[in-house]
Design an enzyme around this catalytic site. Sequence first.
Site, PDB file in Angstrom:
ATOM      1  N   ASP A 245      50.759   9.707  23.863  1.00 46.49           N
ATOM      2  CA  ASP A 245      50.394   8.941  22.674  1.00 46.49           C
ATOM      3  C   ASP A 245      51.087   9.438  21.411  1.00 46.49           C
ATOM      4  O   ASP A 245      51.718  10.485  21.408  1.00 46.49           O
ATOM      5  CB  ASP A 245      48.880   9.056  22.450  1.00 46.49           C
ATOM      6  CG  ASP A 245      48.120   8.025  23.247  1.00 46.49           C
ATOM      7  OD1 ASP A 245      48.756   7.088  23.743  1.00 46.49           O
ATOM      8  OD2 ASP A 245      46.895   8.179  23.364  1.00 46.49           O
TER       9      ASP A 245
ATOM     10  N   TYR B 275      48.145  19.898  31.133  1.00 51.92           N
ATOM     11  CA  TYR B 275      48.082  19.585  29.710  1.00 51.92           C
ATOM     12  C   TYR B 275      47.457  20.775  28.991  1.00 51.92           C
ATOM     13  O   TYR B 275      46.578  21.439  29.543  1.00 51.92           O
ATOM     14  CB  TYR B 275      47.186  18.361  29.449  1.00 51.92           C
ATOM     15  CG  TYR B 275      47.851  17.030  29.686  1.00 51.92           C
ATOM     16  CD1 TYR B 275      48.553  16.405  28.673  1.00 51.92           C
ATOM     17  CD2 TYR B 275      47.758  16.398  30.923  1.00 51.92           C
ATOM     18  CE1 TYR B 275      49.159  15.164  28.888  1.00 51.92           C
ATOM     19  CE2 TYR B 275      48.364  15.165  31.141  1.00 51.92           C
ATOM     20  CZ  TYR B 275      49.062  14.552  30.111  1.00 51.92           C
ATOM     21  OH  TYR B 275      49.657  13.331  30.310  1.00 51.92           O
TER      22      TYR B 275
END
Lengths: 245, 245
Positions: free
Chosen positions: B53, B111
């Site tokens: 994003d 992540y």
Amino acid sequence: MPRIKLIISYDGTHFNGYQVQPGLRTVQSELEHALKRMHKGMDIRVTASGRTDRYVHATGQVIHFDTELEIPADKWNIALNTMLPEDVRIIHAEQVDSQFHARFDAIQKEYRYKVNCAKIPSVFKRHYEYHYPYKVDVMKMKEASKLLLGTHDFTSFSSAKSEVEDRIRTIYSIEILEKENELTFCFIGNGFLYNMVRILVGTLIEVGSGVREPASMLSIIDAKNRAAAGKTAPGHGLYLWKVEY
Amino acid sequence: MPRIKLIISYDGTHFNGYQVQPGLRTVQSELEHALKRMHKGMDIRVTASGRTDRYVHATGQVIHFDTELEIPADKWNIALNTMLPEDVRIIHAEQVDSQFHARFDAIQKEYRYKVNCAKIPSVFKRHYEYHYPYKVDVMKMKEASKLLLGTHDFTSFSSAKSEVEDRIRTIYSIEILEKENELTFCFIGNGFLYNMVRILVGTLIEVGSGVREPASMLSIIDAKNRAAAGKTAPGHGLYLWKVEY
């Protein structure tokens, strides 16, 4: 009128240096703009320990100003931080004696300079350290840095444009810290001439690369000529780290 | 036609996310633009391990593309890095089997999410970690994170906008590293749903702040409802760290 001392940190990436310049975004103009808003339109002039150039960062710049506002000293940072853009932060605020002067009373300054010697530059540090993707001999740089310690006329290590007459300064210590590919040069002295830290670093890197011998530091100092020293390292690796009073 | 696999790093600050969007600066469009220049105007489509994003960073995003250019695989990073803007860097390049697929062949992803709990945010990290200036109980967050491990339907921890049907994922490990005021959350799993890491972090922070109990993770998972979990932590603290094949 109470005098306030502030310790401030800034990311120099989007500033045209510390000092006010007409039409340009500078740290001083952001500070004075925020103070003017707090003082209902009254101009407040701030005085710093010294200027920093374009792209140069600070973790411990010191400024002072006088105010008639009755805000407890330790609340100034909170009040100002809400007014300032996020690339300048007030770290500490205190009321000081009205004789205190951020520039003239500074007795010691620390500058740090970060170099990264990794082959591929880190995208996250591109504005925060100088990417120099070559092997350097840190032992040779440490050897050279010892010859720079003490009191010298540093004309060779200051910008040829410098208009200061007294170019004698004392360097108390130079440390070179290694962490993986990152080198951090820590300089502590009683004061530094215009561009001095960047020229010192640029010259030490030339020693580390084998272009100059460590012993050549002595003849560079003796030359009292900017042309005798190495290149000026870029501004974005430099940090005004701490000012002592 | 040879297939090339690249590992890339990017600073998400000035990108509108990874994926091509008309008129907006994205990582994919910068990559395809550079490849088009290298291929004399021919369009080259790249395929990534997944999207990221707006404001989200990557240290180890993986992409593949097919090319007829005869460049040794290990020279692709040098060639592309000279074409790319400095906030995207190719870390590694290699030729792979023509069956290799950056998205479908990924078996594990890591992540990381960085939170800074210092009172005053660091000017140097304002785009690189989430500033949350409150005390958090790390032990409680670790306790809660253990309940998230394993295979679950993570509907509650995915964006309500997500259109994926299969929301079962396996989290292999969650580590929370502490270094002064900085917390780094490391998530390793076989895949993550849209916004999943950011919602996991937002929910764990609520546990650390005492708003939720660690044990509530179980009922959140059971609810299969986005509204049961906590806030979505902001994008600029998130890093796509590593993809395994």
